[in-house]
Design a protein around this motif. Structure first.
Motif, PDB file in Angstrom:
ATOM      1  N   VAL A   1       0.867  -1.170   0.000  1.00  0.00           N
ATOM      2  CA  VAL A   1       0.000   0.000   0.000  1.00  0.00           C
ATOM      3  C   VAL A   1       0.909   1.226   0.000  1.00  0.00           C
ATOM      4  O   VAL A   1       1.755   1.371   0.870  1.00  0.00           O
ATOM      5  CB  VAL A   1      -0.990   0.000   1.192  1.00  0.00           C
ATOM      6  CG1 VAL A   1      -0.267  -0.104   2.516  1.00  0.00           C
ATOM      7  CG2 VAL A   1      -1.883   1.217   1.148  1.00  0.00           C
TER       8      VAL A   1
ATOM      9  N   ILE B   1     -10.204   0.228  -9.972  1.00  0.00           N
ATOM     10  CA  ILE B   1      -9.953   0.886  -8.682  1.00  0.00           C
ATOM     11  C   ILE B   1      -8.465   1.221  -8.678  1.00  0.00           C
ATOM     12  O   ILE B   1      -7.626   0.331  -8.747  1.00  0.00           O
ATOM     13  CB  ILE B   1     -10.314  -0.031  -7.502  1.00  0.00           C
ATOM     14  CG1 ILE B   1     -11.805  -0.407  -7.548  1.00  0.00           C
ATOM     15  CG2 ILE B   1      -9.961   0.631  -6.185  1.00  0.00           C
ATOM     16  CD1 ILE B   1     -12.204  -1.465  -6.555  1.00  0.00           C
TER      17      ILE B   1
ATOM     18  N   GLY C   1      -5.459   1.758  -3.116  1.00  0.00           N
ATOM     19  CA  GLY C   1      -5.787   0.699  -2.166  1.00  0.00           C
ATOM     20  C   GLY C   1      -4.605  -0.226  -1.967  1.00  0.00           C
ATOM     21  O   GLY C   1      -3.457   0.188  -2.070  1.00  0.00           O
TER      22      GLY C   1
ATOM     23  N   GLY D   1      -5.824  -6.661  -6.580  1.00  0.00           N
ATOM     24  CA  GLY D   1      -5.892  -5.351  -5.937  1.00  0.00           C
ATOM     25  C   GLY D   1      -7.285  -5.137  -5.379  1.00  0.00           C
ATOM     26  O   GLY D   1      -8.271  -5.296  -6.106  1.00  0.00           O
ATOM     27  N   ASN D   2      -7.380  -4.841  -4.112  1.00  0.00           N
ATOM     28  CA  ASN D   2      -8.663  -4.528  -3.470  1.00  0.00           C
ATOM     29  C   ASN D   2      -9.759  -5.567  -3.723  1.00  0.00           C
ATOM     30  O   ASN D   2     -10.867  -5.217  -4.153  1.00  0.00           O
ATOM     31  CB  ASN D   2      -9.159  -3.156  -3.942  1.00  0.00           C
ATOM     32  CG  ASN D   2      -8.125  -2.084  -3.742  1.00  0.00           C
ATOM     33  OD1 ASN D   2      -7.742  -1.794  -2.626  1.00  0.00           O
ATOM     34  ND2 ASN D   2      -7.646  -1.511  -4.837  1.00  0.00           N
TER      35      ASN D   2
ATOM     36  N   ASP E   1     -11.755  -7.099  -1.803  1.00  0.00           N
ATOM     37  CA  ASP E   1     -12.974  -6.870  -1.016  1.00  0.00           C
ATOM     38  C   ASP E   1     -13.891  -5.861  -1.689  1.00  0.00           C
ATOM     39  O   ASP E   1     -15.117  -6.003  -1.658  1.00  0.00           O
ATOM     40  CB  ASP E   1     -12.621  -6.429   0.413  1.00  0.00           C
ATOM     41  CG  ASP E   1     -11.606  -5.297   0.458  1.00  0.00           C
ATOM     42  OD1 ASP E   1     -10.911  -5.061  -0.560  1.00  0.00           O
ATOM     43  OD2 ASP E   1     -11.509  -4.629   1.497  1.00  0.00           O
ATOM     44  N   ASN E   2     -13.321  -4.842  -2.331  1.00  0.00           N
ATOM     45  CA  ASN E   2     -14.142  -3.860  -3.039  1.00  0.00           C
ATOM     46  C   ASN E   2     -14.821  -4.473  -4.268  1.00  0.00           C
ATOM     47  O   ASN E   2     -15.980  -4.188  -4.547  1.00  0.00           O
ATOM     48  CB  ASN E   2     -13.306  -2.651  -3.463  1.00  0.00           C
ATOM     49  CG  ASN E   2     -12.896  -1.793  -2.276  1.00  0.00           C
ATOM     50  OD1 ASN E   2     -13.565  -1.800  -1.242  1.00  0.00           O
ATOM     51  ND2 ASN E   2     -11.808  -1.072  -2.406  1.00  0.00           N
TER      52      ASN E   2
END
Length: 199
Positions: free
Chosen positions: A63, A147, A150, A169-170, A172-173
């Motif tokens: 990050v 995205i 993150g 990458g990300n 969860d989003n």
């Protein structure tokens, strides 16, 4: 990138049973250096191709300018977990030095074996790279929106002489918008399990 599928069968080791890996999706053209430029030698850690462990799983979490590396490995009938991370020395709210840190844990109660079984049940060795998931989603008319910031998660593994790496990458989003993609659920759980070694 050409992928080959191999199946490894467990065999008895001296002190305890070799972990069962099941099916392993390996990359026949594996590149030892990380394509995202994350250099493990900053922490005194060699690239995964130089590892002498029979099984090695690496989780790299990046990050911004901060990178943490978690390593779960099996060698000589023993599990070991390592955590590499930077410690920042600040003065007047400015970083004046970065000190690489390392924590090592060994398994004395068989908990790492249980954790490894959980990792395997979440398809650790079979999950596709996020780019492959995006291509499949587009074919299914599901498209993934981008995205740009993150956390980037990179998982690399070694089983015997087989290697592979995949990144998300990300996740969860993305899962919020695409709850039917089980790969996102699995990669989130894999990250949680590996992080749980040190929390």
């Amino acid at each position: 990138m050409r992928l080959i599928l191999i199946i490894l069968f467990p065999f008895l080791a001296q002190a305890q049973k070799m972990p069962t890996t099941g099916e392993v999706l390996a990359d026949s053209n594996f590149i030892c250096t990380d394509p995202y430029g994350i250099d493990p030698s900053v922490y005194g850690l060699n690239d995964i191709c130089s590892s002498e462990n029979f099984i090695e799983i690496r989780l790299i979490e990046s990050v911004m300018a901060t990178t943490r590396i978690t390593v779960l490995s099996w060698k000589n009938n023993k599990w070991m977990a390592e955590k590499y991370y930077p410690e920042y020395v600040t003065k007047r709210k400015k970083v004046i030095a970065t000190i690489p840190r390392k924590i090592i844990l060994t398994d004395s109660a068989g908990t790492f074996s249980t954790l490894f079984d959980s990792l395997r049940s979440h398809q650790l060795f079979l999950i596709p790279d996020f780019r492959e998931l995006v291509i499949r989603a587009r074919k299914e008319g599901a498209g993934f929106s981008g995205i740009s910031d993150g956390i980037l998660y990179m998982i690399s593994f070694k089983v015997g002489k087989s290697f592979r790496r995949y990144g998300y990458g990300n996740p969860d989003n993305y899962l919020k918008d695409h709850p039917t993609y089980t790969e996102l659920k699995d990669v989130i759980r894999i990250i949680e399990l590996l992080d749980s070694l040190f929390y």
